[in-house]
Scaffold this motif. Structure first.
Motif, PDB file in Angstrom:
ATOM      1  N   PHE A 130       0.869  -1.178   0.000  1.00 21.84           N
ATOM      2  CA  PHE A 130       0.000   0.000   0.000  1.00 21.84           C
ATOM      3  C   PHE A 130       0.899   1.218   0.000  1.00 21.84           C
ATOM      4  CE2 PHE A 130      -2.267  -3.471   1.860  1.00 21.84           C
ATOM      5  CZ  PHE A 130      -3.565  -3.346   1.385  1.00 21.84           C
ATOM      6  N   LEU A 131       0.774   2.027  -1.035  1.00 17.04           N
ATOM      7  CA  LEU A 131       1.662   3.181  -1.180  1.00 17.04           C
ATOM      8  C   LEU A 131       0.855   4.475  -1.197  1.00 17.04           C
ATOM      9  CD1 LEU A 131       4.539   4.363  -1.937  1.00 17.04           C
ATOM     10  CD2 LEU A 131       3.880   4.020  -4.307  1.00 17.04           C
ATOM     11  N   GLN A 132       1.178   5.370  -0.277  1.00 15.74           N
ATOM     12  CA  GLN A 132       0.556   6.691  -0.246  1.00 15.74           C
ATOM     13  C   GLN A 132       1.577   7.720  -0.716  1.00 15.74           C
ATOM     14  OE1 GLN A 132      -2.285   8.333   0.679  1.00 15.74           O
ATOM     15  NE2 GLN A 132      -3.411   6.390   0.840  1.00 15.74           N
ATOM     16  N   VAL A 133       1.113   8.677  -1.511  1.00 14.41           N
ATOM     17  CA  VAL A 133       1.984   9.763  -1.954  1.00 14.41           C
ATOM     18  C   VAL A 133       1.424  11.073  -1.409  1.00 14.41           C
ATOM     19  CG1 VAL A 133       2.956  10.993  -3.933  1.00 14.41           C
ATOM     20  CG2 VAL A 133       2.515   8.530  -4.089  1.00 14.41           C
ATOM     21  N   THR A 134       2.260  11.826  -0.712  1.00  8.79           N
ATOM     22  CA  THR A 134       1.794  13.086  -0.146  1.00  8.79           C
ATOM     23  C   THR A 134       2.969  14.057  -0.067  1.00  8.79           C
ATOM     24  OG1 THR A 134       0.722  14.103   1.780  1.00  8.79           O
ATOM     25  CG2 THR A 134       2.121  12.220   2.210  1.00  8.79           C
ATOM     26  N   ASN A 135       2.700  15.295   0.341  1.00  2.28           N
ATOM     27  CA  ASN A 135       3.833  16.213   0.478  1.00  2.28           C
ATOM     28  C   ASN A 135       4.479  16.035   1.863  1.00  2.28           C
ATOM     29  OD1 ASN A 135       2.312  17.682   2.325  1.00  2.28           O
ATOM     30  ND2 ASN A 135       1.927  19.394   0.937  1.00  2.28           N
ATOM     31  N   HIS A 136       5.501  16.811   2.100  1.00  2.00           N
ATOM     32  CA  HIS A 136       6.289  16.654   3.324  1.00  2.00           C
ATOM     33  C   HIS A 136       5.403  16.735   4.579  1.00  2.00           C
ATOM     34  CE1 HIS A 136       9.832  17.012   5.920  1.00  2.00           C
ATOM     35  NE2 HIS A 136       9.130  17.905   6.590  1.00  2.00           N
ATOM     36  N   GLU A 137       4.563  17.766   4.592  1.00  2.00           N
ATOM     37  CA  GLU A 137       3.718  17.979   5.765  1.00  2.00           C
ATOM     38  C   GLU A 137       2.765  16.803   6.003  1.00  2.00           C
ATOM     39  OE1 GLU A 137       2.113  22.089   6.865  1.00  2.00           O
ATOM     40  OE2 GLU A 137       0.417  21.121   5.900  1.00  2.00           O
ATOM     41  N   GLY A 138       2.173  16.326   4.930  1.00  2.00           N
ATOM     42  CA  GLY A 138       1.259  15.184   5.034  1.00  2.00           C
ATOM     43  C   GLY A 138       1.968  13.931   5.516  1.00  2.00           C
ATOM     44  N   LEU A 139       3.200  13.763   5.056  1.00  2.00           N
ATOM     45  CA  LEU A 139       3.980  12.606   5.478  1.00  2.00           C
ATOM     46  C   LEU A 139       4.294  12.672   6.969  1.00  2.00           C
ATOM     47  CD1 LEU A 139       6.838  10.835   3.643  1.00  2.00           C
ATOM     48  CD2 LEU A 139       7.150  11.501   6.020  1.00  2.00           C
ATOM     49  N   VAL A 140       4.690  13.860   7.427  1.00  2.00           N
ATOM     50  CA  VAL A 140       5.048  14.004   8.843  1.00  2.00           C
ATOM     51  C   VAL A 140       3.825  13.739   9.728  1.00  2.00           C
ATOM     52  CG1 VAL A 140       5.848  15.646  10.615  1.00  2.00           C
ATOM     53  CG2 VAL A 140       7.013  15.515   8.406  1.00  2.00           C
TER      54      VAL A 140
END
Ligand code: PGA
Length: 234
Positions: free
Chosen positions: A42-52
């Motif tokens: 399962f792979l999610q792609v998000t920006n830095h803030e979303g990842l943190v």
């Protein structure tokens, strides 16, 4: 090995990656999933803030980003270059110049990533350090949309070289040879310190660290990197 046959390397792998890693990680997953057909990814792609935020909530097994947050207690491993380059429309007047002084970027119409983007944070730090003030014409939350806007002549931008992974510099996009570029950055794979990393996640981690570079070389992104500073001269 016997344990593989017994299906130990079986189960789920949850990954979250920043937007620049989506140009590379899915490709890397190809050979991995072939080797371990019992692993479901399962792979999610998000920006830095979303990842943190996901990291804070302990949502996934592993995370791939470029700026390791210093306020969190994390294990991190650096695995690949993630340089930032200046992109311009092929017809931009600076395309045929080499060794462009960074001050020349001042006043340029610029297309910027959204707040919360790690790319944006790096760009803003760089501009601050060099006292550059661009003219932000447009803010976009997508690397792909930014490339289109550059082609559309709305301005220049600064993006990860990996955003060019498939097309390279075609006849519409050019990398400008600006002093101080490419900005050197790396990808890190991280997880909370003390987290019990699953066998599956551990397997992927080792694969990434041992073979990631090789896959990147096959995709020619690193060659593009070498070429980056020469492209506008050719
Ligand atoms: P971003 O991260 O998607 O948050 O810009 C990408 C990066 O930092 O390389």
């Amino acid at each position: 090995t016997l344990s593989d046959l017994k299906g130990l390397k079986q189960g789920q792998l949850r990954l979250t990656v920043i937007t620049t890693a989506k140009y590379f990680v899915p490709r890397l997953l190809g050979p991995f999933c072939q080797r371990y057909p019992g692993i479901e990814v399962f792979l999610q792609v998000t920006n830095h803030e979303g990842l943190v935020e996901r990291l804070n909530n302990n949502t996934d097994d592993l995370y791939i980003l470029s700026q390791v947050p210093t306020h969190l207690d994390l294990c991190h491993h650096r695995f690949l270059e993630n340089p930032l380059v200046v992109l311009a429309n092929r017809s931009h007047p600076l395309v045929n110049e080499s060794n462009i002084p960074v001050q020349r970027l001042s006043g340029e119409p610029f297309i910027m990533r959204e707040l919360g983007s790690g790319t944006r944070e790096s760009i803003e730090n760089f501009f601050k350090q060099h006292e550059i003030k661009v003219q932000v014409r447009l803010e976009l939350g997508s690397n792909e949309a930014i490339k289109q806007a550059v082609v559309g002549g709305l301005g220049i931008s600064i993006l990860s070289l990996h955003t060019l992974a498939l097309e390279g510099t075609n006849n519409k996009l050019a990398i400008l040879d600006v002093q101080g570029f490419p900005i050197e950055r790396y990808w890190y794979v991280v997880y909370p310190n003390g987290k019990q990393v699953s066998v599956v996640a551990q397997t992927f981690l080792e694969y990434l660290l041992n073979e990631g570079k090789q896959v990147a070389e096959e995709t020619a992104v690193l060659k593009l990197n070498e070429a980056a500073s020469n492209l506008s001269r050719s």
